[in-house]
Motif scaffolding. Structure first.
Motif, PDB file in Angstrom:
ATOM      1  N   THR A  20       9.079   9.075  -2.401  1.00 55.28           N
ATOM      2  CA  THR A  20       9.592  10.375  -3.102  1.00 55.28           C
ATOM      3  C   THR A  20       9.400  11.394  -2.159  1.00 55.28           C
ATOM      4  O   THR A  20       8.155  11.590  -1.591  1.00 55.28           O
ATOM      5  CB  THR A  20       8.629  10.647  -4.304  1.00 55.28           C
ATOM      6  N   ILE A  21      10.491  12.185  -2.074  1.00 52.05           N
ATOM      7  CA  ILE A  21      10.263  13.469  -1.100  1.00 52.05           C
ATOM      8  C   ILE A  21      10.213  14.492  -2.115  1.00 52.05           C
ATOM      9  O   ILE A  21      11.042  14.772  -3.016  1.00 52.05           O
ATOM     10  CB  ILE A  21      11.339  13.360  -0.424  1.00 52.05           C
ATOM     11  N   SER A  22       9.233  15.419  -1.469  1.00 53.14           N
ATOM     12  CA  SER A  22       9.127  16.765  -2.305  1.00 53.14           C
ATOM     13  C   SER A  22       8.796  17.930  -1.303  1.00 53.14           C
ATOM     14  O   SER A  22       8.484  17.727  -0.266  1.00 53.14           O
ATOM     15  CB  SER A  22       7.948  16.624  -2.981  1.00 53.14           C
ATOM     16  N   ARG A  23       8.949  19.006  -1.956  1.00 54.17           N
ATOM     17  CA  ARG A  23       8.301  20.155  -0.683  1.00 54.17           C
ATOM     18  C   ARG A  23       7.646  21.435  -1.543  1.00 54.17           C
ATOM     19  O   ARG A  23       7.698  21.445  -2.831  1.00 54.17           O
ATOM     20  CB  ARG A  23       9.747  20.761  -0.365  1.00 54.17           C
ATOM     21  N   ASP A  24       6.892  22.147  -0.712  1.00 50.98           N
ATOM     22  CA  ASP A  24       6.183  23.139  -1.410  1.00 50.98           C
ATOM     23  C   ASP A  24       6.573  24.522  -0.255  1.00 50.98           C
ATOM     24  O   ASP A  24       6.065  24.560   0.787  1.00 50.98           O
ATOM     25  CB  ASP A  24       4.505  22.942  -1.188  1.00 50.98           C
ATOM     26  N   ASN A  25       7.602  25.263  -0.786  1.00 49.27           N
ATOM     27  CA  ASN A  25       7.917  26.381  -0.047  1.00 49.27           C
ATOM     28  C   ASN A  25       6.943  27.309   0.275  1.00 49.27           C
ATOM     29  O   ASN A  25       7.054  28.178   1.380  1.00 49.27           O
ATOM     30  CB  ASN A  25       9.130  27.175  -0.748  1.00 49.27           C
ATOM     31  N   ALA A  26       6.142  27.594  -0.535  1.00 52.40           N
ATOM     32  CA  ALA A  26       5.031  28.666  -0.200  1.00 52.40           C
ATOM     33  C   ALA A  26       4.236  28.101   1.025  1.00 52.40           C
ATOM     34  O   ALA A  26       3.699  29.061   1.603  1.00 52.40           O
ATOM     35  CB  ALA A  26       4.124  28.681  -1.466  1.00 52.40           C
ATOM     36  N   ARG A  27       4.220  26.927   1.014  1.00 53.79           N
ATOM     37  CA  ARG A  27       3.143  26.289   2.375  1.00 53.79           C
ATOM     38  C   ARG A  27       4.346  25.793   3.391  1.00 53.79           C
ATOM     39  O   ARG A  27       3.674  25.204   4.511  1.00 53.79           O
ATOM     40  CB  ARG A  27       2.576  25.026   1.824  1.00 53.79           C
ATOM     41  N   TYR A  57       7.056  16.856   1.973  1.00 51.03           N
ATOM     42  CA  TYR A  57       5.983  15.606   1.929  1.00 51.03           C
ATOM     43  C   TYR A  57       7.282  14.304   1.623  1.00 51.03           C
ATOM     44  O   TYR A  57       8.320  14.581   1.142  1.00 51.03           O
ATOM     45  CB  TYR A  57       5.253  15.926   0.688  1.00 51.03           C
ATOM     46  N   LEU A  58       6.273  13.108   2.091  1.00 49.51           N
ATOM     47  CA  LEU A  58       7.181  11.882   1.872  1.00 49.51           C
ATOM     48  C   LEU A  58       6.076  11.026   1.312  1.00 49.51           C
ATOM     49  O   LEU A  58       5.166  10.647   2.204  1.00 49.51           O
ATOM     50  CB  LEU A  58       7.844  11.375   2.968  1.00 49.51           C
ATOM     51  N   GLN A  59       5.969  10.703   0.016  1.00 50.64           N
ATOM     52  CA  GLN A  59       4.991   9.840  -0.739  1.00 50.64           C
ATOM     53  C   GLN A  59       5.805   8.446  -0.731  1.00 50.64           C
ATOM     54  O   GLN A  59       6.855   8.316  -1.041  1.00 50.64           O
ATOM     55  CB  GLN A  59       4.980  10.230  -2.136  1.00 50.64           C
ATOM     56  N   GLY A  76       0.986  -1.270   0.120  1.00 52.38           N
ATOM     57  CA  GLY A  76       0.073   0.050   0.051  1.00 52.38           C
ATOM     58  C   GLY A  76       0.919   1.374   0.033  1.00 52.38           C
ATOM     59  O   GLY A  76       2.042   1.124  -0.139  1.00 52.38           O
ATOM     60  N   SER A  77       0.121   2.524  -0.015  1.00 55.47           N
ATOM     61  CA  SER A  77       0.903   3.882  -0.070  1.00 55.47           C
ATOM     62  C   SER A  77       0.427   4.424   1.111  1.00 55.47           C
ATOM     63  O   SER A  77      -0.787   4.461   1.662  1.00 55.47           O
ATOM     64  CB  SER A  77       0.384   4.405  -1.244  1.00 55.47           C
ATOM     65  N   LEU A  78       1.129   5.577   1.538  1.00 56.28           N
ATOM     66  CA  LEU A  78       0.857   6.733   2.275  1.00 56.28           C
ATOM     67  C   LEU A  78       1.575   7.804   2.089  1.00 56.28           C
ATOM     68  O   LEU A  78       2.637   7.584   1.583  1.00 56.28           O
ATOM     69  CB  LEU A  78       1.458   6.211   3.964  1.00 56.28           C
ATOM     70  N   ARG A  79       0.913   8.951   2.412  1.00 61.47           N
ATOM     71  CA  ARG A  79       1.774  10.420   2.016  1.00 61.47           C
ATOM     72  C   ARG A  79       1.839  10.886   3.291  1.00 61.47           C
ATOM     73  O   ARG A  79       0.859  11.556   4.018  1.00 61.47           O
ATOM     74  CB  ARG A  79       0.890  11.147   0.998  1.00 61.47           C
ATOM     75  N   LEU A  80       3.179  11.244   3.943  1.00 60.91           N
ATOM     76  CA  LEU A  80       3.275  12.061   4.926  1.00 60.91           C
ATOM     77  C   LEU A  80       3.539  13.479   4.720  1.00 60.91           C
ATOM     78  O   LEU A  80       4.133  13.797   3.688  1.00 60.91           O
ATOM     79  CB  LEU A  80       4.507  11.649   5.547  1.00 60.91           C
ATOM     80  N   SER A  81       3.272  14.464   5.619  1.00 63.61           N
ATOM     81  CA  SER A  81       3.212  15.820   5.376  1.00 63.61           C
ATOM     82  C   SER A  81       3.873  16.323   6.555  1.00 63.61           C
ATOM     83  O   SER A  81       3.798  15.882   7.583  1.00 63.61           O
ATOM     84  CB  SER A  81       1.884  16.532   5.165  1.00 63.61           C
ATOM     85  N   CYS A  82       4.598  17.524   6.336  1.00 65.98           N
ATOM     86  CA  CYS A  82       5.498  17.892   7.575  1.00 65.98           C
ATOM     87  C   CYS A  82       5.131  19.467   7.313  1.00 65.98           C
ATOM     88  O   CYS A  82       5.706  20.205   6.505  1.00 65.98           O
ATOM     89  CB  CYS A  82       6.814  17.761   7.654  1.00 65.98           C
ATOM     90  N   ALA A  83       4.470  20.248   8.163  1.00 68.14           N
ATOM     91  CA  ALA A  83       4.162  21.680   7.971  1.00 68.14           C
ATOM     92  C   ALA A  83       5.167  22.662   9.001  1.00 68.14           C
ATOM     93  O   ALA A  83       5.061  22.093  10.261  1.00 68.14           O
ATOM     94  CB  ALA A  83       2.896  22.095   8.412  1.00 68.14           C
ATOM     95  N   GLY A  84       5.889  23.259   8.722  1.00 71.97           N
ATOM     96  CA  GLY A  84       6.676  24.125   9.678  1.00 71.97           C
ATOM     97  C   GLY A  84       6.143  25.507  10.010  1.00 71.97           C
ATOM     98  O   GLY A  84       5.100  25.806   9.056  1.00 71.97           O
ATOM     99  N   SER A  85       6.158  25.786  11.275  1.00 70.86           N
ATOM    100  CA  SER A  85       5.637  26.982  11.539  1.00 70.86           C
ATOM    101  C   SER A  85       6.884  27.552  12.341  1.00 70.86           C
ATOM    102  O   SER A  85       7.870  27.248  13.002  1.00 70.86           O
ATOM    103  CB  SER A  85       4.446  26.885  12.306  1.00 70.86           C
ATOM    104  N   GLY A  86       6.694  29.122  12.868  1.00 72.29           N
ATOM    105  CA  GLY A  86       7.783  29.784  13.690  1.00 72.29           C
ATOM    106  C   GLY A  86       8.901  30.619  12.727  1.00 72.29           C
ATOM    107  O   GLY A  86       9.115  31.617  13.220  1.00 72.29           O
ATOM    108  N   ARG A  87       8.985  30.052  11.622  1.00 71.09           N
ATOM    109  CA  ARG A  87       9.819  30.727  10.591  1.00 71.09           C
ATOM    110  C   ARG A  87       9.759  30.057   9.255  1.00 71.09           C
ATOM    111  O   ARG A  87       9.169  28.933   9.229  1.00 71.09           O
ATOM    112  CB  ARG A  87      11.313  30.814  11.058  1.00 71.09           C
ATOM    113  N   SER A  88      10.180  30.817   8.159  1.00 74.22           N
ATOM    114  CA  SER A  88      10.250  30.138   6.984  1.00 74.22           C
ATOM    115  C   SER A  88      11.256  29.157   6.829  1.00 74.22           C
ATOM    116  O   SER A  88      12.541  29.322   7.062  1.00 74.22           O
ATOM    117  CB  SER A  88      10.466  31.204   5.838  1.00 74.22           C
ATOM    118  N   PHE A  89      11.210  27.916   6.009  1.00 73.75           N
ATOM    119  CA  PHE A  89      12.245  26.844   5.927  1.00 73.75           C
ATOM    120  C   PHE A  89      12.462  26.902   4.574  1.00 73.75           C
ATOM    121  O   PHE A  89      13.021  26.115   4.016  1.00 73.75           O
ATOM    122  CB  PHE A  89      11.695  25.630   6.401  1.00 73.75           C
TER     123      PHE A  89
END
Length: 126
Positions: A69-76, A80-82, A16-29
């Motif tokens: 697959t690792i990816s990122r959305d700098n605007a958000r 992510y880790l698919q 199977g599959s899962l998609r992990l997300s990680c949201a940063g806060s407190g400053r821009s990464f």
């Protein structure tokens, strides 16, 4: 205060599959390397994947290459880790990380990490 908050873990059958997300806060990464570590039951934390600030340089451990697959959305401010074709040996707590230095995606050891998330549990049943 800086926080990294993971989500998306859970129980899944092998294959199977899962998609992990990680949201940063407190400053821009957006200028930082970001990545993922994992800690299987009874074992030490291990590096899984990392991505450069621009997303153009990526590194994986051999055990997950071709499946994750690792990816990122700098605007958000999010990374992510698919995870596809999951195996029981992928069972672990997965941690989002930001290393102290953003000069390299080679961040295999925990001493290179400045920020850790709380972790999200991924369980893969056979």
């Amino acid at each position: 205060q800086v926080h990294l908050v993971e989500s998306g873990g859970g129980l899944v059958q092998a294959g199977g599959s899962l998609r992990l997300s990680c949201a940063g806060s407190g400053r821009s990464f957006s200028g930082d390397v970001m990545g993922w570590f994992r800690q299987p039951p009874g074992k030490e934390r291990q590096f899984v994947a990392a991505i450069s600030n621009s997303g153009t340089t990526i590194r994986y451990i051999p055990a997950v290459k071709g499946r994750f697959t690792i990816s990122r959305d700098n605007a958000r401010n999010t990374v992510y880790l698919q995870m596809n074709n999951l195996k029981p040996e992928d069972t672990a707590v997965y941690y989002c990380v930001v290393p102290t230095s953003s000069n390299s995606v080679i961040i295999e050891t925990t001493d290179k990490i400045k920020y850790w998330g709380e972790g999200t549990l991924v369980t893969v049943s056979a």
